[in-house]
Scaffold this active site. Sequence first.
Site, PDB file in Angstrom:
ATOM      1  N   CYS A  91       0.832  -1.183   0.000  1.00 20.91           N
ATOM      2  CA  CYS A  91       0.000   0.000   0.000  1.00 20.91           C
ATOM      3  C   CYS A  91       0.876   1.244   0.000  1.00 20.91           C
ATOM      4  O   CYS A  91       1.725   1.411   0.872  1.00 20.91           O
ATOM      5  CB  CYS A  91      -0.894  -0.014   1.236  1.00 20.91           C
ATOM      6  SG  CYS A  91      -1.910   1.455   1.357  1.00 20.91           S
ATOM      7  N   CYS A 143      -6.391  -2.737   1.202  1.00 14.04           N
ATOM      8  CA  CYS A 143      -5.352  -2.664   2.230  1.00 14.04           C
ATOM      9  C   CYS A 143      -5.979  -2.960   3.583  1.00 14.04           C
ATOM     10  O   CYS A 143      -6.904  -2.268   4.007  1.00 14.04           O
ATOM     11  CB  CYS A 143      -4.710  -1.283   2.235  1.00 14.04           C
ATOM     12  SG  CYS A 143      -3.616  -1.044   3.641  1.00 14.04           S
ATOM     13  N   ASP A 155      21.139  -2.920 -18.446  1.00 11.49           N
ATOM     14  CA  ASP A 155      21.142  -3.985 -17.454  1.00 11.49           C
ATOM     15  C   ASP A 155      20.165  -5.070 -17.894  1.00 11.49           C
ATOM     16  O   ASP A 155      18.977  -4.828 -18.016  1.00 11.49           O
ATOM     17  CB  ASP A 155      20.709  -3.392 -16.106  1.00 11.49           C
ATOM     18  CG  ASP A 155      20.743  -4.421 -14.988  1.00 11.49           C
ATOM     19  OD1 ASP A 155      21.205  -5.552 -15.237  1.00 11.49           O
ATOM     20  OD2 ASP A 155      20.303  -4.091 -13.886  1.00 11.49           O
TER      21      ASP A 155
HETATM   22 ZN   LIG Z   1      -2.879   1.078   3.389  1.00 15.12          ZN
END
Ligand SMILES: [Zn+2]
Lengths: 245, 463
Positions: B212, B234, B360
């Site tokens: 998050c 979340c 890379d």
């Molecule tokens: Zn969060």
Amino acid sequence: MAEFIIAHMYPDLMNLYGDRGNLLCLRKRLQWYGYQSYINEISFASKPDYHNVDMIFMGGGSDREVKLIYQDLISKGADLKKAMEDGIPMLFIDSAYQLLGQAYMDADENLIDGLGFFKFSTLRAKNRLTGNIILNSTITGKECTVVGFENHYGCTYFQDDNLQPFGRVLKGFGNNGEDGYEGLIYKNLIGTYLHGPLLPKNPEIADFFIKAMAERRGITVKSGLDDSIEHFAHNQVKDKILARS
Amino acid sequence: MNRIRLMLAILAGKTFIIISRLLGNQGSSFPGKIARRIYPAVLMELAAQVKGKIIVITGTNGKTTTSNMVARIINESNATLIHNQSGANMIPGITTAFIEKSGLTGRKKFEYALLETDEAHVPLLLKELNPSLLLITNFFSDQLDRFGELDNIIKKIKAAVNNREIDLLLNADDPLTAHFHDLTSLRRYYFGFTATSYDSYDSQESREGRYCIICGQKLEYQRYHYAGLGKFNCPECGNHNPELNFTGHNLVMASHIELMVDNIKITSPYQGFDNAYNIIAAVATARILGINEQDIQKGIADYQPQAGRMETFYINGRPAVLILVKNPTGLNQSLNTVIQDISLKNLFFALNDNQGDGRDISWIWDADIEVIEEEQHRIKQVVCSGWRSGDMALRVKYAGYPVERIAIKSNLKEAIEHITSLESEVVYLFSTYSALFKCRKILERMSDVRDRKPEAESMRSEG
Ligand SMILES: [Zn+2]
């Protein structure tokens, strides 16, 4: 059949630039030598017994990710140090390597305490130290070249003359772009800025860890894997780097 | 005075556009660079020619395909358009695009400008012109994430759009767009998918926007559509997907893509979930511009895959499909598309590490090449080519694919001739950017030979 356990520290977060290729490489080579292996993922809260693992690996992460693991890693510091002193093979790449020192500087130029295992500190360069890199290393007992890619702002300076670098820079920057040192070796621990990842193209280094793991278990590794593709890839990039001089 | 400098800059720019064409360079940034040296405000002034809307398209993946789709739709609607080429998506290249379309006095009128640019260049671009819409396709970490650079870039974009009359069109399935949650001065539109039959519940691909950005907690996903895109929330702060303004549903992916965007049925000759996102982003853009349904449908349906975006050549009657790859997400997506094809196949990888590819190459270790091992009964040979053919061969070897079936041929022409001569029903050729056009030329030449041969032989027999 012998089984080896490799601890992977913070696999979700500390895993930049193909770092997981180092584990893929170790596992496949162990398999080709005739051994089984397991990855023991170590993240927050898990309190592993480092003496029951054969090797410890931690890859690089961004500032944001280092901040997320920092407190937890510090809390694991004493156990990790014991494991290191006991000769458990350890590979710490990039920001994980920086964390082994006394202090490092983050993007906002705050100086942050490291684990303090070694007397070295990492400052921040103005410009990024990046590109293919080639070293001379003697850690396998004879001189060999090590190739990889580096990409870091960190400038690591040893503050103790007894510290041994992983290798001497032939082309590239290494620890700080000034003193010609790259990385650090202590017992069976290697700290380095080289990713690429490090081990697949440098099978001698991969086998350095495998032999160290086996030795601690009293096992002798039979020799002779066909490393022709490994050597081709190693030489291809080596020729490329040296041609650019 | 400025008028004269503007005209001089346009003239010089146009002259260099002609010269670079003669030299075989398309979409060059050089003419724009010269013009800006003569008159630094050239882009700012030419942008005033756009009477309708300026649309800026950015994001990690899909910006080229999306902006080409939008361009196609706008053309379908018969509106006038300035559009930069994908190879020239920084400010000089965008300046070139304006100069190319402008008259010598810089007073033509255009309805739209459609500008594709890298995320890092958005703030600079917004200093010179005033877009009414900014589309962000997605933010993938890729190599940028190091040092929180992606976070930094997003913060700078945010600062650049704040307090301006720029609407944002964002991917609701991308957790990183939550960076824009707290901008109150802006209108935000979101596009995304509801559940599809291609969703997975466990992402094998690591590290993509899984934390998050508001509180740092690990996000929980109810479903993944593609890479780090999906339905998330979340557990700590409640951050979750925003409400959709443009909803993709009824997605069917086969040899082409079919889906509904709200109540519009869309069909495209493209393949893969990444392109399904490009389509929905293009449709959403066109809807915001007020373009009608028929033009949108036709624009998308007629837009054919471009060089390296699953372009098919026929060599000795067998298809050879060329695919551009540049990062793990794209490579995973392409490999999954290839694996869905149950034909007997050979694979080719051209891996370069020039500037345009990224120096890379360690990203190949972040891609799930292991699917090649799982599919090894239908993949007869893998040929690795390019400057870093050795690294690619190693990656394939450590994926567990049988080493005796891996060949290294660094020379592109030899490698392509070899792989297409081997037995198989189809050849898939993956290439990084700087090898792509060479591969394409080689394939074109080889497929020409096949097309001409019967003719030449029949002529000989007649003669
Ligand atoms: Zn969060």
